[in-house]
Design a protein around this motif. Structure first.
Motif, PDB file in Angstrom:
ATOM      1  N   GLU A 147      28.132 -17.385 -39.544  1.00 16.62           N
ATOM      2  CA  GLU A 147      27.058 -18.464 -39.862  1.00 16.62           C
ATOM      3  C   GLU A 147      26.055 -18.382 -38.532  1.00 16.62           C
ATOM      4  O   GLU A 147      26.587 -18.594 -37.494  1.00 16.62           O
ATOM      5  CB  GLU A 147      27.532 -19.889 -40.302  1.00 16.62           C
ATOM      6  N   GLU A 148      24.646 -18.284 -39.150  1.00 18.90           N
ATOM      7  CA  GLU A 148      23.650 -18.193 -37.902  1.00 18.90           C
ATOM      8  C   GLU A 148      24.018 -19.442 -37.005  1.00 18.90           C
ATOM      9  O   GLU A 148      23.809 -19.220 -35.867  1.00 18.90           O
ATOM     10  CB  GLU A 148      22.511 -17.866 -38.693  1.00 18.90           C
ATOM     11  N   ALA A 149      24.036 -20.617 -37.542  1.00 22.17           N
ATOM     12  CA  ALA A 149      23.895 -21.765 -36.840  1.00 22.17           C
ATOM     13  C   ALA A 149      25.247 -21.919 -35.734  1.00 22.17           C
ATOM     14  O   ALA A 149      24.788 -22.489 -34.953  1.00 22.17           O
ATOM     15  CB  ALA A 149      23.896 -22.849 -37.672  1.00 22.17           C
ATOM     16  N   LEU A 150      26.117 -21.325 -35.956  1.00 20.83           N
ATOM     17  CA  LEU A 150      27.482 -21.053 -35.005  1.00 20.83           C
ATOM     18  C   LEU A 150      27.376 -20.415 -33.689  1.00 20.83           C
ATOM     19  O   LEU A 150      28.060 -20.417 -32.814  1.00 20.83           O
ATOM     20  CB  LEU A 150      28.553 -20.890 -35.768  1.00 20.83           C
ATOM     21  N   GLY A 151      26.073 -19.472 -33.683  1.00 23.83           N
ATOM     22  CA  GLY A 151      25.811 -18.872 -32.582  1.00 23.83           C
ATOM     23  C   GLY A 151      26.918 -17.862 -31.926  1.00 23.83           C
ATOM     24  O   GLY A 151      27.601 -17.452 -32.723  1.00 23.83           O
ATOM     25  N   VAL A 152      26.847 -17.788 -30.813  1.00 24.57           N
ATOM     26  CA  VAL A 152      27.650 -16.742 -30.313  1.00 24.57           C
ATOM     27  C   VAL A 152      29.255 -17.154 -30.249  1.00 24.57           C
ATOM     28  O   VAL A 152      30.285 -16.335 -30.249  1.00 24.57           O
ATOM     29  CB  VAL A 152      27.445 -16.658 -28.707  1.00 24.57           C
ATOM     30  N   TYR A 153      29.466 -18.283 -30.306  1.00 24.26           N
ATOM     31  CA  TYR A 153      30.841 -18.959 -30.690  1.00 24.26           C
ATOM     32  C   TYR A 153      31.601 -18.476 -31.957  1.00 24.26           C
ATOM     33  O   TYR A 153      32.495 -18.108 -31.851  1.00 24.26           O
ATOM     34  CB  TYR A 153      30.982 -20.142 -30.237  1.00 24.26           C
ATOM     35  N   GLY A 154      30.593 -18.620 -32.828  1.00 25.31           N
ATOM     36  CA  GLY A 154      31.057 -18.013 -34.358  1.00 25.31           C
ATOM     37  C   GLY A 154      31.098 -16.652 -34.265  1.00 25.31           C
ATOM     38  O   GLY A 154      32.241 -16.044 -34.713  1.00 25.31           O
ATOM     39  N   ALA A 155      30.492 -15.768 -33.426  1.00 28.27           N
ATOM     40  CA  ALA A 155      30.821 -14.292 -33.163  1.00 28.27           C
ATOM     41  C   ALA A 155      32.136 -14.217 -32.424  1.00 28.27           C
ATOM     42  O   ALA A 155      33.054 -13.234 -32.858  1.00 28.27           O
ATOM     43  CB  ALA A 155      29.617 -13.721 -32.588  1.00 28.27           C
ATOM     44  N   ILE A 156      32.266 -14.826 -31.427  1.00 24.91           N
ATOM     45  CA  ILE A 156      33.461 -14.670 -30.509  1.00 24.91           C
ATOM     46  C   ILE A 156      34.829 -14.930 -31.445  1.00 24.91           C
ATOM     47  O   ILE A 156      35.809 -14.318 -31.553  1.00 24.91           O
ATOM     48  CB  ILE A 156      33.682 -15.616 -29.253  1.00 24.91           C
ATOM     49  N   ASP A 157      34.532 -16.175 -32.073  1.00 28.04           N
ATOM     50  CA  ASP A 157      35.797 -16.268 -33.062  1.00 28.04           C
ATOM     51  C   ASP A 157      36.054 -15.542 -34.151  1.00 28.04           C
ATOM     52  O   ASP A 157      37.320 -15.044 -34.419  1.00 28.04           O
ATOM     53  CB  ASP A 157      35.567 -17.666 -34.028  1.00 28.04           C
ATOM     54  N   CYS A 158      35.086 -14.619 -34.629  1.00 29.86           N
ATOM     55  CA  CYS A 158      35.153 -13.550 -35.501  1.00 29.86           C
ATOM     56  C   CYS A 158      35.765 -12.335 -34.735  1.00 29.86           C
ATOM     57  O   CYS A 158      36.682 -11.789 -35.628  1.00 29.86           O
ATOM     58  CB  CYS A 158      33.836 -13.177 -36.225  1.00 29.86           C
ATOM     59  N   GLY A 159      35.463 -12.152 -33.565  1.00 27.99           N
ATOM     60  CA  GLY A 159      36.181 -11.268 -32.526  1.00 27.99           C
ATOM     61  C   GLY A 159      37.698 -11.444 -32.609  1.00 27.99           C
ATOM     62  O   GLY A 159      38.632 -10.429 -32.852  1.00 27.99           O
ATOM     63  N   GLY A 160      38.291 -12.642 -32.544  1.00 25.02           N
ATOM     64  CA  GLY A 160      39.601 -12.846 -32.730  1.00 25.02           C
ATOM     65  C   GLY A 160      40.178 -12.532 -34.010  1.00 25.02           C
ATOM     66  O   GLY A 160      41.330 -12.200 -34.100  1.00 25.02           O
ATOM     67  N   TYR A 161      39.322 -13.064 -35.096  1.00 28.41           N
ATOM     68  CA  TYR A 161      39.824 -12.581 -36.382  1.00 28.41           C
ATOM     69  C   TYR A 161      40.175 -11.260 -36.617  1.00 28.41           C
ATOM     70  O   TYR A 161      40.965 -10.911 -37.375  1.00 28.41           O
ATOM     71  CB  TYR A 161      39.098 -13.332 -37.347  1.00 28.41           C
ATOM     72  N   VAL A 162      39.175 -10.321 -36.088  1.00 33.35           N
ATOM     73  CA  VAL A 162      39.297  -8.963 -36.196  1.00 33.35           C
ATOM     74  C   VAL A 162      40.308  -8.507 -35.674  1.00 33.35           C
ATOM     75  O   VAL A 162      41.278  -7.659 -36.176  1.00 33.35           O
ATOM     76  CB  VAL A 162      37.910  -8.172 -35.531  1.00 33.35           C
ATOM     77  N   SER A 163      40.974  -9.003 -34.522  1.00 33.69           N
ATOM     78  CA  SER A 163      42.239  -8.610 -33.724  1.00 33.69           C
ATOM     79  C   SER A 163      43.334  -8.944 -34.760  1.00 33.69           C
ATOM     80  O   SER A 163      44.473  -8.194 -34.944  1.00 33.69           O
ATOM     81  CB  SER A 163      42.361  -9.180 -32.472  1.00 33.69           C
ATOM     82  N   HIS A 164      43.239 -10.269 -35.178  1.00 31.62           N
ATOM     83  CA  HIS A 164      44.296 -10.703 -36.157  1.00 31.62           C
ATOM     84  C   HIS A 164      44.666  -9.765 -37.383  1.00 31.62           C
ATOM     85  O   HIS A 164      45.567  -9.473 -37.641  1.00 31.62           O
ATOM     86  CB  HIS A 164      44.385 -12.314 -36.442  1.00 31.62           C
TER      87      HIS A 164
END
Length: 235
Positions: A147-164
């Protein structure tokens, strides 16, 4: 190496995770056979345990199969072959320098050597690059957005999800490759799938049964030693 640590012995489960992480690789050639729906769901259920900032779980996936993958593949190949400008939601690295450039080059040359591309053959480089937009023939693609409003931390969390996601797939014998290249066409992807304007494309994950006989899957990238990435502070 002594793997028995006081009060931190995970037993066989710990060893299994170590082997799993060491065995994972980016798959660059897939068999066309689609995965069973229940297997995909199993990967997704496991990946859902990824941690996130305040448990926001910002990732949302669009997963393709069958003709959905084929239509998406055709669109991406057409866009990549056109002169349309990139529409990234997140800026790519400004530049690669020093050890980062060295690691990136080694990875590229390993791939080119594996598939028989001679150094300096720019036409062959371009053809290999286009393989990204054919999803390396994978029968499935997952587009990961936040979500756009979550900014860079939303993207960082998605990076962790990709690894999982990739480790969950590896545990079941499924090949994966995370692809930032697809995010070059974020606006086209959002339009193609009818995503809300508030979503931001982080990357794609192509996945399926790996083609172990293909030369592009015949190498593994190296990992540097801890001394190059860890600074210890004990006093």
């Amino acid at each position: 190496m002594d793997r028995h640590y006081p009060q931190a012995d995970a037993g066989e489960a710990g060893l299994s995770f170590e082997r799993l992480a060491e065995a994972r690789r980016s798959c660059r050639a897939f068999l066309p056979t689609p995965l069973p729906d229940e297997l995909i769901r199993r990967i997704l259920v496991t990946a859902q345990h990824s941690p996130s900032w305040s448990n926001t779980q910002p990732w949302r996936l669009t997963v393709t199969s069958g003709q959905g993958t084929e239509r998406f593949r055709r669109m991406m190949l057409a866009k990549a072959a056109s002169s349309d400008p990139a529409t990234r939601d997140f800026a790519f690295p400004r530049e690669y320098t020093g050890e980062y450039q060295d690691r990136r080059r080694r990875c590229g040359f390993q791939l080119y050597d594996a598939v028989g591309i001679e150094r300096g053959d720019r036409e062959a480089y371009a053809r290999q690059t286009m393989r990204n937009f054919a999803f390396f023939d994978a029968p499935h693609v997952a587009i990961v957005t936040t979500e756009e409003a979550l900014g860079v931390y939303g993207a960082i969390d998605c990076g962790g999800y990709v690894s999982h996601f990739m480790l969950a797939a590896q545990a079941l014998g499924v090949g994966t490759i995370a692809q930032a290249a697809l995010a070059n066409y974020a606006a086209d992807i959002c339009e193609f799938f009818g995503m809300p304007q508030s979503r931001r494309v982080v990357c794609g994950i192509s996945f399926g049964w790996p083609d172990h006989a293909h030369p592009s899957n015949g190498f593994m990238t190296e990992r540097v030693g801890l001394s190059e990435v860890v600074d210890w502070v004990s006093d």
